[in-house]
Scaffold this motif. Sequence first.
Motif, PDB file in Angstrom:
ATOM      1  N   LEU A   1       0.837  -1.211   0.000  1.00  0.00           N
ATOM      2  CA  LEU A   1       0.000   0.000   0.000  1.00  0.00           C
ATOM      3  C   LEU A   1       0.867   1.254   0.000  1.00  0.00           C
ATOM      4  O   LEU A   1       0.580   2.230  -0.698  1.00  0.00           O
ATOM      5  CB  LEU A   1      -0.923   0.005   1.225  1.00  0.00           C
ATOM      6  N   PHE A   2       1.937   1.208   0.790  1.00  0.00           N
ATOM      7  CA  PHE A   2       2.868   2.345   0.778  1.00  0.00           C
ATOM      8  C   PHE A   2       3.412   2.556  -0.636  1.00  0.00           C
ATOM      9  O   PHE A   2       3.475   3.691  -1.127  1.00  0.00           O
ATOM     10  CB  PHE A   2       4.029   2.105   1.755  1.00  0.00           C
ATOM     11  N   ALA A   3       3.796   1.440  -1.283  1.00  0.00           N
ATOM     12  CA  ALA A   3       4.373   1.539  -2.634  1.00  0.00           C
ATOM     13  C   ALA A   3       3.384   2.184  -3.604  1.00  0.00           C
ATOM     14  O   ALA A   3       3.773   2.976  -4.474  1.00  0.00           O
ATOM     15  CB  ALA A   3       4.778   0.152  -3.131  1.00  0.00           C
ATOM     16  N   THR A   4       2.098   1.890  -3.442  1.00  0.00           N
ATOM     17  CA  THR A   4       1.081   2.452  -4.333  1.00  0.00           C
ATOM     18  C   THR A   4       0.952   3.965  -4.109  1.00  0.00           C
ATOM     19  O   THR A   4       0.938   4.749  -5.066  1.00  0.00           O
ATOM     20  CB  THR A   4      -0.277   1.762  -4.087  1.00  0.00           C
ATOM     21  N   ALA A   5       0.882   4.357  -2.849  1.00  0.00           N
ATOM     22  CA  ALA A   5       0.809   5.791  -2.536  1.00  0.00           C
ATOM     23  C   ALA A   5       2.074   6.506  -3.001  1.00  0.00           C
ATOM     24  O   ALA A   5       2.020   7.628  -3.528  1.00  0.00           O
ATOM     25  CB  ALA A   5       0.616   5.981  -1.034  1.00  0.00           C
ATOM     26  N   PHE A   6       3.200   5.839  -2.843  1.00  0.00           N
ATOM     27  CA  PHE A   6       4.498   6.411  -3.237  1.00  0.00           C
ATOM     28  C   PHE A   6       4.530   6.649  -4.749  1.00  0.00           C
ATOM     29  O   PHE A   6       4.965   7.711  -5.212  1.00  0.00           O
ATOM     30  CB  PHE A   6       5.605   5.444  -2.810  1.00  0.00           C
ATOM     31  N   ALA A   7       4.046   5.658  -5.512  1.00  0.00           N
ATOM     32  CA  ALA A   7       4.065   5.783  -6.979  1.00  0.00           C
ATOM     33  C   ALA A   7       3.201   6.975  -7.419  1.00  0.00           C
ATOM     34  O   ALA A   7       3.592   7.739  -8.314  1.00  0.00           O
ATOM     35  CB  ALA A   7       3.564   4.497  -7.624  1.00  0.00           C
ATOM     36  N   ALA A   8       2.038   7.134  -6.786  1.00  0.00           N
ATOM     37  CA  ALA A   8       1.152   8.250  -7.149  1.00  0.00           C
ATOM     38  C   ALA A   8       1.816   9.587  -6.831  1.00  0.00           C
ATOM     39  O   ALA A   8       1.801  10.521  -7.649  1.00  0.00           O
ATOM     40  CB  ALA A   8      -0.178   8.125  -6.404  1.00  0.00           C
ATOM     41  N   THR A   9       2.407   9.686  -5.646  1.00  0.00           N
ATOM     42  CA  THR A   9       3.020  10.951  -5.224  1.00  0.00           C
ATOM     43  C   THR A   9       4.241  11.295  -6.080  1.00  0.00           C
ATOM     44  O   THR A   9       4.407  12.451  -6.495  1.00  0.00           O
ATOM     45  CB  THR A   9       3.410  10.859  -3.734  1.00  0.00           C
ATOM     46  N   VAL A  10       5.069  10.296  -6.358  1.00  0.00           N
ATOM     47  CA  VAL A  10       6.252  10.552  -7.189  1.00  0.00           C
ATOM     48  C   VAL A  10       5.822  11.026  -8.575  1.00  0.00           C
ATOM     49  O   VAL A  10       6.408  11.953  -9.133  1.00  0.00           O
ATOM     50  CB  VAL A  10       7.135   9.274  -7.281  1.00  0.00           C
ATOM     51  N   SER A  11       4.786  10.409  -9.114  1.00  0.00           N
ATOM     52  CA  SER A  11       4.354  10.777 -10.470  1.00  0.00           C
ATOM     53  C   SER A  11       3.885  12.223 -10.540  1.00  0.00           C
ATOM     54  O   SER A  11       4.255  12.946 -11.465  1.00  0.00           O
ATOM     55  CB  SER A  11       3.239   9.844 -10.942  1.00  0.00           C
ATOM     56  N   VAL A  12       3.068  12.639  -9.564  1.00  0.00           N
ATOM     57  CA  VAL A  12       2.611  14.042  -9.622  1.00  0.00           C
ATOM     58  C   VAL A  12       3.768  14.993  -9.327  1.00  0.00           C
ATOM     59  O   VAL A  12       3.792  16.118  -9.836  1.00  0.00           O
ATOM     60  CB  VAL A  12       1.409  14.338  -8.693  1.00  0.00           C
ATOM     61  N   ALA A  13       4.726  14.540  -8.536  1.00  0.00           N
ATOM     62  CA  ALA A  13       5.891  15.389  -8.254  1.00  0.00           C
ATOM     63  C   ALA A  13       6.731  15.570  -9.514  1.00  0.00           C
ATOM     64  O   ALA A  13       7.226  16.665  -9.791  1.00  0.00           O
ATOM     65  CB  ALA A  13       6.734  14.783  -7.136  1.00  0.00           C
ATOM     66  N   VAL A  14       6.873  14.499 -10.292  1.00  0.00           N
ATOM     67  CA  VAL A  14       7.649  14.598 -11.534  1.00  0.00           C
ATOM     68  C   VAL A  14       6.863  15.393 -12.580  1.00  0.00           C
ATOM     69  O   VAL A  14       7.438  16.176 -13.339  1.00  0.00           O
ATOM     70  CB  VAL A  14       8.011  13.186 -12.055  1.00  0.00           C
ATOM     71  N   GLY A  15       5.544  15.150 -12.627  1.00  0.00           N
ATOM     72  CA  GLY A  15       4.700  15.973 -13.493  1.00  0.00           C
ATOM     73  C   GLY A  15       4.440  15.399 -14.873  1.00  0.00           C
ATOM     74  O   GLY A  15       3.636  15.943 -15.607  1.00  0.00           O
ATOM     75  N   ARG A  16       5.136  14.321 -15.242  1.00  0.00           N
ATOM     76  CA  ARG A  16       4.868  13.686 -16.532  1.00  0.00           C
ATOM     77  C   ARG A  16       4.704  12.200 -16.299  1.00  0.00           C
ATOM     78  O   ARG A  16       5.458  11.593 -15.531  1.00  0.00           O
ATOM     79  CB  ARG A  16       6.009  13.961 -17.521  1.00  0.00           C
ATOM     80  N   ARG A  17       3.708  11.604 -16.999  1.00  0.00           N
ATOM     81  CA  ARG A  17       3.352  10.219 -16.695  1.00  0.00           C
ATOM     82  C   ARG A  17       4.494   9.238 -16.939  1.00  0.00           C
ATOM     83  O   ARG A  17       4.828   8.434 -16.079  1.00  0.00           O
ATOM     84  CB  ARG A  17       2.137   9.801 -17.521  1.00  0.00           C
ATOM     85  N   GLY A  18       5.098   9.298 -18.126  1.00  0.00           N
ATOM     86  CA  GLY A  18       6.162   8.348 -18.457  1.00  0.00           C
ATOM     87  C   GLY A  18       7.343   8.487 -17.515  1.00  0.00           C
ATOM     88  O   GLY A  18       7.797   7.509 -16.903  1.00  0.00           O
ATOM     89  N   ALA A  19       7.814   9.720 -17.380  1.00  0.00           N
ATOM     90  CA  ALA A  19       8.980   9.965 -16.527  1.00  0.00           C
ATOM     91  C   ALA A  19       8.644   9.651 -15.063  1.00  0.00           C
ATOM     92  O   ALA A  19       9.468   9.091 -14.329  1.00  0.00           O
ATOM     93  CB  ALA A  19       9.435  11.407 -16.667  1.00  0.00           C
ATOM     94  N   GLY A  20       7.425   9.995 -14.653  1.00  0.00           N
ATOM     95  CA  GLY A  20       7.013   9.722 -13.274  1.00  0.00           C
ATOM     96  C   GLY A  20       6.998   8.236 -12.980  1.00  0.00           C
ATOM     97  O   GLY A  20       7.471   7.786 -11.930  1.00  0.00           O
TER      98      GLY A  20
END
Lengths: 255, 264
Positions: A158-177
């Motif tokens: 569950l942590f990994a799922t939340a982490f993936a979502a947060t990292v993606s919005v932090a990066v700002g682009r889907r592929g790179a995130g």
Amino acid sequence: MTRLLWLDYLAGLRERKTWIAAAMLVYAVLVIPLLLADPPPHVREAIAAWFADADPFAVFMFVWIDLVMNKVATFVPVILASGVVLRERDTGVLAVLAAKPLTLSRYFVVRTVSACAVMLTLYVGAQLLAALWFPGRVAGFRPGTFLAAMSLHAFAVLFATAFAATVSVAVGRRGAGALVALMLLGLMVGLALVGFYQPEWYEMTLVNPLTLGALSMRDLAHLGASTLLPPMLALAGLTAVTIALGSRVVRKVEV
Amino acid sequence: MSTASLEFSQHLRREWRFVPRRGPLVMMSVGVLCVVFNHLVLPLFPERALAFMRVGFRLEDMAGVLALNDLMGVYFPTFFVGLTGSLGVVLLAREEHRLELLLAKPVRTADFVAARALPVLAWTAAVGVVSSTAMAIALAVQAEVGTSVTPLGALGGGLLLTALAVVLLAALQIAFVRIRDPFTGLLVACGAWFGTMMPTAVLLYRPDAFAGHPVVLHNLVMPSLLWHEATLRWLGPLSLLLALPLSVVLARAAGAWLERSDAL
């Protein structure tokens, strides 16, 4: 919000990628007994030494957590959660959502919690199927201990799922995130059990959430609340903090 | 030179100008850091953990253990940075409703897909080459770790894995032109990547599965790149050279399939 969360969860369950992930998990459950039918002596000896447990069940749990579920924790959360908010932005849906009485931060929370719920559904389904399939096929299999150990690991996923979502919005682009989340989760997974291989580093590795998820391996014979609850609480707290961080970061996403 | 190939090369040059570079450059650093991390940290592991890898993967000495971990450090970042770029060739454009617009350009669909895929694959190959070179340099610098794997042999192994990553990504374009959700594409690609890693896991936990199947053993498990390191010195660079034209063929095949399909 609860209604939106429920509808998003149902929509997530119906997505093709969720079904493909489920098929992969079923495949893993069916195949692992074959992979572990006759582990060579050096594998048994090494795992017995690392976890101070010569029980064949410990060998199984090592392989199940390290080879299977930790890999699941690297890939499936990224696939389920990396598109949160960014997909809506890239497809032009976010502008429509902006007109609704729901802030972007709250929308992020709903979508991330929904992705976590889909992940948890897949995860619990796989463990229950495993608990039914493994008895008689895995030497020394103990369903109660197995489910207790995996209930702790579920918090890491569950942590990994939340982490993936947060990292993606932090990066700002889907592929790179997705790539950054994949790399960081891959690093955490790669180092998750290092403290068992090198006991001198054990305490240092406890900062790794994926290590916390595997702490049941420390004492499989006596799993109880004192072993499981502290890492569960720590992981639940980390997950909440990660989602809260994501809900702040998402405000910079341009609608 | 025919008009069609001229148009393709012009289009390729245009796409090359717009291909994202930051990701591959970052991943080159990640590959190099993986190698540095392996060479600094792995020697600190207790003998039992090192013996586990040495015996399990049939390696002769510490050089083999380091090289095998380095190969993972080459394959993982190379494949996944290429995958990220590959999703942008057709999948992301389709989801964002830009594909029809892009295909309205006066260029054949096969050329369009190939021209968008090739820069991504070229950068993927560059990431693999840089990571493989870092591995070879690290082994040359740490000569005391053993002689079972030479720097050139390790470089060859890294280049072969790079070639595999490039061809696999080009082949995945064929699947991507029929998939609508980029994350379904990502999942399918992860499955394909795992498929290439499964034989190595089987070698560790069920080595008896390879009894009587030496051809499978010596061609499908990753440590075999180190068992045959003398051959890999020439086979690695050659396979990377062959991978590039093969990738062009696969990318064009993906484009041709897109042209025939109604999957816009």
